[in-house]
Design a protein around this motif. Structure first.
Motif, PDB file in Angstrom:
ATOM      1  N   SER A   1     -56.184 -17.593 125.851  1.00  0.00           N
ATOM      2  CA  SER A   1     -55.237 -16.556 126.261  1.00  0.00           C
ATOM      3  C   SER A   1     -54.510 -15.982 125.051  1.00  0.00           C
ATOM      4  N   VAL A   2     -54.067 -16.878 124.161  1.00  0.00           N
ATOM      5  CA  VAL A   2     -53.343 -16.423 122.973  1.00  0.00           C
ATOM      6  C   VAL A   2     -54.268 -15.583 122.090  1.00  0.00           C
ATOM      7  N   ARG A   3     -55.488 -16.088 121.895  1.00  0.00           N
ATOM      8  CA  ARG A   3     -56.468 -15.383 121.069  1.00  0.00           C
ATOM      9  C   ARG A   3     -56.754 -13.990 121.634  1.00  0.00           C
ATOM     10  N   ASN A   4     -57.045 -13.936 122.934  1.00  0.00           N
ATOM     11  CA  ASN A   4     -57.328 -12.666 123.593  1.00  0.00           C
ATOM     12  C   ASN A   4     -56.160 -11.692 123.439  1.00  0.00           C
ATOM     13  N   SER A   5     -54.939 -12.234 123.626  1.00  0.00           N
ATOM     14  CA  SER A   5     -53.768 -11.361 123.532  1.00  0.00           C
ATOM     15  C   SER A   5     -53.638 -10.775 122.131  1.00  0.00           C
ATOM     16  N   PHE A   6     -53.914 -11.598 121.110  1.00  0.00           N
ATOM     17  CA  PHE A   6     -53.794 -11.079 119.752  1.00  0.00           C
ATOM     18  C   PHE A   6     -54.847 -10.021 119.456  1.00  0.00           C
ATOM     19  N   ILE A   7     -56.058 -10.220 119.996  1.00  0.00           N
ATOM     20  CA  ILE A   7     -57.094  -9.203 119.777  1.00  0.00           C
ATOM     21  C   ILE A   7     -56.709  -7.907 120.495  1.00  0.00           C
TER      22      ILE A   7
ATOM     23  N   ALA B   1     -50.172  -8.475 127.570  1.00  0.00           N
ATOM     24  CA  ALA B   1     -49.463  -9.120 126.468  1.00  0.00           C
ATOM     25  C   ALA B   1     -49.820  -8.479 125.139  1.00  0.00           C
ATOM     26  N   GLY B   2     -51.094  -8.094 125.000  1.00  0.00           N
ATOM     27  CA  GLY B   2     -51.533  -7.457 123.765  1.00  0.00           C
ATOM     28  C   GLY B   2     -50.817  -6.138 123.532  1.00  0.00           C
TER      29      GLY B   2
END
Lengths: 271, 340
Positions: A23-29, A122-123
């Motif tokens: 989730s964190v990774r996806n949000s940062f991308i 979130a992103g």
């Protein structure tokens, strides 16, 4: 595609959940996507560049003499006020842009991908932190140019900046929620302004609360914006972290805890 | 949380890539999809044929976990779309009829972002993006903003994005609507190659010819219901034959011409009231030569002559047994379908 064979469905490792890390990774991308978009259309940064400059000049010279006697002694009062008002107003744009973005086909693709549901939202919100940062830096710079010398020192100014950016990010979840439930982008703008305008002006941002009638003082004192403004004032003028600082952070956390899941759930339910 | 689904091996190996039972979707008063059953065999191209507003897109959206069915159930390789949406999303690629790519990003950036969302590292994503750009002939336009892309380029990019994860099932919603014939043929080739490499493709189309070219099996949808299902040949057989349309230069020769047509083709003909045109079913196009010779021998001068394939109109006419003319929209679509 010519030579490589596609792996059949039953040979794949499949999960029905996204991990927290994913989730964190996806949000940062997704945030990177937002930043590319901002880079492509720099004109959307007009408001965060012009508003701090114009508002700081305007309010300081209009109210300075009347409230604090002169502009110099008003600066420590008004700069935190303007800062909070500008940055939080900026967070409305997040909701408006989210609405516009969601009407495009690409959001369908996001929904059909095996990524965390929260990531597209979130992103977008994370990428908007850049807007808050620009507004914050410019407001402090204007203050400095006009003669503000924060007693707390640079370190505390930095903490104040982070506090405001963090709170604005939290508050932007409220506008993101409006963005998800509203039909059009302009209605998001409308609702948000109606909520935010009284909140920022019925606070101690521009004028000391003591000068107001009792019934208004009561509201101004419970207004979360007032607490955030006071926290920033304490930080930059005295270098102290007080009760208001804690309250602001707790308030921000509560907003995220309520509005982030609510927004994601509504976003998922709406086609 | 990370535990693999233990049922994968038994559930996923089923022969159906898509299995839908009585799925329903209602928008207000309108039953957009009204109890659709579909069974798509793994490794095939399955066509969903129907006019605009028949419910094709809604069916795809439900199967792709974008919409929740109001009733009925659907599974992708044995995984329920409502209960295991995240697994389903790992098995599918979706290309919509609208461009589901990011307009404000370049082609490379689109492919990079989606690759990275699907878990590829930065270097891998770059490699994948370059590969796909090359394969879809977009390398030259890779850095241009999407605003300047043609419809065909956009569609190709859209499909390229769907193929990043090499999903075993690909949904294509009207993949060639609005494309010129050359681009359309390229798209068809790409779809055929996809299936060769082991994918299953479910596509929707308004064009009978497209289903004819590509699909192993076809379901015809109208008013949210499957009105016919089968192989293309089965479907064609149910539609019937081509029809001959013939007009003569001099009205007085009409009756003679009609008699010749009926004698040579050995069928009954009709004369349309408004245009003064003779229409007759035509099972064997080879008879055409005999007909033309006979007409010349009788010295009949023709004003126009055409043999038309069954149109989507006629599909509905035959299958639903009700007048296709009930909807103007259907008429318009089928005209497009026959001009090839």
């Amino acid at each position: 595609m010519d030579s490589t064979q596609i792996k059949p469905a039953h040979e794949r490792k499949l999960r029905n959940k996204t991990s927290f890390r994913q989730s964190v990774r996806n949000s940062f991308i997704m945030a990177i996507r937002g930043l590319i978009k901002i880079r492509r259309t720099p004109e959307q940064l007009f408001d965060v560049t012009l508003q701090p400059i114009i508002f700081t000049l305007m309010f300081t010279y209009i109210f300075g003499g009347a409230i604090s006697g002169d502009v110099q002694s008003y600066l420590p009062v008004i700069i935190p006020g303007i800062l909070v008002q500008t940055v939080i107003t900026t967070s409305i744009v997040t909701g408006v842009q989210l609405r516009e973005d969601m009407d495009k086909g690409v959001f369908d693709r996001f929904k059909s991908l095996p990524i965390a549901r929260i990531a597209p939202l979130a992103g977008a919100l994370l990428a908007d932190s850049i807007r808050y940062t620009i507004a914050t830096v410019l407001t402090f710079t204007m203050g400095y140019v006009m003669g503000l010398r924060p007693e707390g020192g640079l370190g505390y100014v930095l903490i104040a900046a982070l506090l405001v950016i963090g709170c604005a990010w939290a508050i932007s979840w409220i506008f993101a929620f409006f963005g998800v439930i509203a039909r059009t982008a302009s209605s998001v703008q409308g609702i948000s302004m109606i909520v935010l305008f009284p909140l920022t002006f019925l606070s101690n941002a521009f004028v000391p609360a003591e000068t107001m009638p009792d019934w208004l003082q009561w509201f101004v004192k419970i207004n979360p914006i007032s607490h955030l403004v006071t926290a920033v004032r304490d930080l930059i003028n005295a270098g102290s972290i007080g009760w208001d600082f804690t309250l602001s952070l707790v308030g921000a956390a509560i907003i995220v805890a309520i509005f982030a899941p609510l927004t994601v759930r509504t976003y998922m339910r709406k086609a | 949380m990370q535990k693999n689904n233990k049922n994968n091996n038994t559930k996923g190996s089923g022969e159906w890539a898509v299995e839908a039972k009585g799925i329903v979707k209602t928008f207000g008063e309108n039953r957009a999809v009204d109890g659709v059953d579909l069974q798509v065999p793994t490794g095939s191209i399955y066509g969903v044929l129907g006019p605009n507003g028949a419910g094709k897109t809604t069916v795809i959206r439900m199967l792709a976990t974008l919409l929740r069915p109001d009733a009925g159930s659907a599974s992708i390789f044995g995984h329920d779309v409502v209960k295991e949406p995240h697994i389903v999303r790992q098995l599918i690629g979706v290309t919509g009829q609208y461009a589901s790519v990011d307009e404000s990003l370049s082609a490379t950036e689109n492919l990079m972002i989606f690759s990275r969302l699907l878990g590829l590292g930065k270097a891998e994503a770059k490699k994948k993006a370059d590969e796909l750009l090359e394969e879809f002939g977009l390398t030259e336009a890779a850095k241009r903003p999407l605003k300047h892309f043609s419809g065909g380029m956009r569609r190709r990019l859209d499909l390229a994005v769907s193929l990043i994860a090499q999903p075993p099932l690909i949904f294509l919603d009207e993949p060639t609507t609005g494309l010129d014939p050359r681009t359309r043929n390229q798209m068809w080739d790409t779809i055929r190659r996809l299936v060769k490499s082991g994918s299953t493709v479910l596509l929707t189309t308004q064009y009978l010819q497209e289903a004819d070219e590509l699909a192993d099996r076809v379901a015809v949808i109208d008013h949210g219901q499957v009105v016919a299902e089968g192989t293309v040949n089965e479907l064609k057989a149910s539609i019937g034959t081509s029809s001959l349309h013939l007009g003569v230069q001099h009205d007085r020769q009409m009756q003679d011409a009609r008699l010749i047509v009926e004698r040579v083709l050995n069928v009954r003909s009709t004369v349309s009231t408004e245009g003064g045109k003779i229409t007759a079913p035509m099972a064997d196009v080879d008879r055409m030569t005999d007909l033309l010779i006979a007409l010349r021998e009788s010295d009949i001068q023709l004003a126009e002559l055409s043999v038309q394939k069954p149109s989507l109109d006629e599909v509905f006419l035959t299958i639903t047994g009700q007048g296709a003319g009930s909807s103007d929209e259907i008429n318009n679509k089928s005209e497009k379908a026959v001009e090839v």
